[in-house]
Scaffold this motif. Structure first.
Motif, short mmCIF file in Angstrom:
data_model
loop_
_atom_site.label_atom_id
_atom_site.label_comp_id
_atom_site.label_asym_id
_atom_site.label_seq_id
_atom_site.Cartn_x
_atom_site.Cartn_y
_atom_site.Cartn_z
N THR A 9 0.84 -1.20 0.00
CA THR A 9 0.00 0.00 0.00
C THR A 9 0.88 1.25 0.00
O THR A 9 1.69 1.45 0.90
N TRP A 10 0.69 2.06 -1.01
CA TRP A 10 1.55 3.21 -1.26
C TRP A 10 1.50 4.24 -0.14
O TRP A 10 2.52 4.76 0.30
N PHE A 11 0.30 4.56 0.34
CA PHE A 11 0.15 5.62 1.33
C PHE A 11 0.19 5.10 2.77
O PHE A 11 -0.01 5.87 3.70
N SER A 12 0.42 3.81 2.94
CA SER A 12 0.50 3.26 4.29
C SER A 12 1.81 3.69 4.94
O SER A 12 2.84 3.84 4.28
N TRP A 13 1.75 3.88 6.25
CA TRP A 13 2.94 4.30 7.00
C TRP A 13 2.91 3.63 8.36
O TRP A 13 1.90 3.66 9.05
N GLY A 14 4.01 3.01 8.74
CA GLY A 14 4.06 2.39 10.06
C GLY A 14 3.70 0.92 10.01
O GLY A 14 4.17 0.17 9.15
N THR A 15 2.83 0.50 10.92
CA THR A 15 2.54 -0.92 11.05
C THR A 15 1.57 -1.40 9.97
O THR A 15 0.69 -0.65 9.54
N PRO A 16 1.71 -2.65 9.53
CA PRO A 16 0.75 -3.23 8.59
C PRO A 16 -0.63 -3.35 9.23
O PRO A 16 -0.80 -3.19 10.44
N VAL A 17 -1.63 -3.65 8.39
CA VAL A 17 -3.01 -3.78 8.86
C VAL A 17 -3.61 -5.05 8.26
O VAL A 17 -3.45 -5.33 7.08
N ALA A 18 -4.31 -5.81 9.10
CA ALA A 18 -5.03 -7.00 8.65
C ALA A 18 -6.51 -6.83 8.99
O ALA A 18 -6.88 -6.00 9.82
N LEU A 19 -7.35 -7.61 8.33
CA LEU A 19 -8.77 -7.58 8.65
C LEU A 19 -8.99 -8.11 10.07
O LEU A 19 -8.31 -9.04 10.51
N ALA A 20 -9.94 -7.52 10.77
CA ALA A 20 -10.19 -7.91 12.15
C ALA A 20 -10.91 -9.25 12.24
O ALA A 20 -10.66 -10.04 13.16
N ASP A 21 -11.80 -9.53 11.30
CA ASP A 21 -12.60 -10.76 11.32
C ASP A 21 -11.78 -11.89 10.70
O ASP A 21 -11.52 -11.90 9.50
N ALA A 22 -11.40 -12.86 11.52
CA ALA A 22 -10.58 -13.97 11.04
C ALA A 22 -11.33 -14.86 10.06
O ALA A 22 -10.73 -15.68 9.37
N GLY A 23 -12.65 -14.70 9.97
CA GLY A 23 -13.44 -15.50 9.04
C GLY A 23 -13.46 -14.96 7.63
O GLY A 23 -13.87 -15.67 6.70
N LEU A 24 -13.02 -13.72 7.44
CA LEU A 24 -12.98 -13.13 6.10
C LEU A 24 -11.74 -13.62 5.34
O LEU A 24 -10.80 -14.13 5.96
N PRO A 25 -11.73 -13.48 4.01
CA PRO A 25 -10.54 -13.88 3.25
C PRO A 25 -9.30 -13.17 3.80
O PRO A 25 -9.26 -11.94 3.86
N PRO A 26 -8.29 -13.92 4.23
CA PRO A 26 -7.12 -13.30 4.87
C PRO A 26 -6.43 -12.28 3.97
O PRO A 26 -6.14 -12.56 2.80
N THR A 27 -6.17 -11.12 4.53
CA THR A 27 -5.56 -10.01 3.78
C THR A 27 -4.60 -9.28 4.71
O THR A 27 -4.91 -9.05 5.88
N LEU A 28 -3.44 -8.91 4.17
CA LEU A 28 -2.48 -8.11 4.93
C LEU A 28 -2.06 -6.93 4.07
O LEU A 28 -1.49 -7.11 2.99
N SER A 29 -2.35 -5.72 4.53
CA SER A 29 -1.89 -4.50 3.87
C SER A 29 -0.65 -4.01 4.60
O SER A 29 -0.63 -3.93 5.82
#
Length: 340
Positions: A212-232
């Motif tokens: 993610t181009w505009f992300s800064w600092g720590t990565p972010v994942a979806l809170a709901d573990a039941g959703l398709p796993p994603t890491l930004s």
């Protein structure tokens, strides 16, 4: 710390986004406006975006509505970064509109536990209010994200080139070891610096990784573990240059010379110096010399990988090639090696 647990099946189902995800970029830009983190790196973007938001009459609704639902903090509503946005902004916004009312309400209540949700937000369970909200996101994206598409694409192309090399050299585990300083691969767990302490078990679903181009600092994942796993996660040291791109109508050969223009086109594929010489039909010393000139001009970047030097486009270089192709009526955009 976020610990993402992989099985052997998951290692075969790792995907890296090939283009900017509009909803993750919307989230990240809103965080840039609410935080001083990375302010120096995005100074040009800050000035331009704040001015454009005021000019478009969006400054107040963005502060009142978007800041409220995209807050800095330990929880973000998952429905604001839908997986469907992989297919573009419209697909992502349509997914928000289709989400069942009970799911929207449930996530707003979760947000309310960590940050008070304004009363108007609860009306997003109604279709009309949700359409108004998604239209605000669309208008915000047009001002704060869309104008920087060339920079984002160029950064992701270069980053995927590096990940592609790591994948070819060391397999998927090499790729997972190359996601930046805040992510560490310790088989079979990907350890991610995170706001909270949690475990995510993939259980054969794989994971979509979103630079993610505009992300800064720590990565972010979806809170709901039941959703398709994603890491930004943030691209390494992104920047939004002050300089404007050359005019679209300027032929590349006239700007750079025929050989150097050919070298720049070849670099779009992410090549080592030897591969560049072969692809451009020039000597190894000439390839090195042209690569140096293009790098000094800010059009390419070079990174040492073991005994090799990998050349990839910078956002400026990718934008220049894109403009030239569009001016010539050619389809597509410059890309680096695929990582799917």
């Amino acid at each position: 710390m976020l610990r993402i647990h992989f099985t052997e099946v998951d290692l075969a189902r790792v995907r890296v986004a090939g283009e900017p995800d509009p909803m993750w970029e919307v989230l990240s830009t809103l965080h840039r406006l609410q935080s001083r983190g990375g302010r120096w790196q995005y100074a040009a973007w800050h000035r331009a975006t704040r001015a454009e938001l005021h000019a478009a009459g969006l400054a107040r609704p963005v502060r009142r509505m978007l800041f409220a639902l995209y807050p800095l903090g330990p929880y973000l509503p998952d429905f604001l970064t839908p997986a469907a946005a992989e297919d573009g902004l419209t697909a992502g916004l349509d997914d928000i509109l289709r989400l069942p009312r009970r799911d929207v309400l449930a996530e707003l209540r979760l947000l309310d536990r960590v940050r008070a949700v304004p009363p108007w937000a609860l009306r997003l369970v109604q279709d009309a209010e949700r359409r108004e909200f998604t239209e605000l996101i669309r208008r915000y994206h047009a001002v704060a994200v869309a104008p920087y598409t060339e920079h984002m694409v160029g950064g992701i192309v270069a980053h995927r080139g590096l990940l592609g090399r790591a994948l070819l050299a060391r397999g998927v585990e090499g790729l997972l070891s190359s996601l930046g300083p805040r992510v560490r691969w310790r088989r079979p767990v990907l350890e991610v610096e995170y706001r909270t302490d949690r475990d995510l078990y993939l259980r054969g679903r794989g994971i979509r990784i979103v630079p993610t181009w505009f992300s800064w600092g720590t990565p972010v994942a979806l809170a709901d573990a039941g959703l398709p796993p994603t890491l930004s996660y943030p691209l390494t040291r992104p920047a939004v240059p002050e300089a404007e791109l050359p005019e679209a109508g300027v032929p590349l050969r006239a700007l750079l010379g025929s050989t150097r223009a050919r070298v720049l086109r070849c670099v779009a594929d992410g090549l080592t110096t030897g591969e560049l010489a072969q692809a451009a039909g020039i000597s190894l010393s000439a390839a090195s010399r042209h690569a140096t000139v293009l790098r000094d001009a800010g059009l390419t970047t070079s990174q040492q990988i073991g005994p090799m030097v990998l050349h990839t486009l910078t956002p400026l270089g990718a934008g220049l090639l894109r403009q030239v192709r569009e001016a010539a009526g050619l389809p597509g955009r410059p890309r680096g090696p695929g990582v799917s």
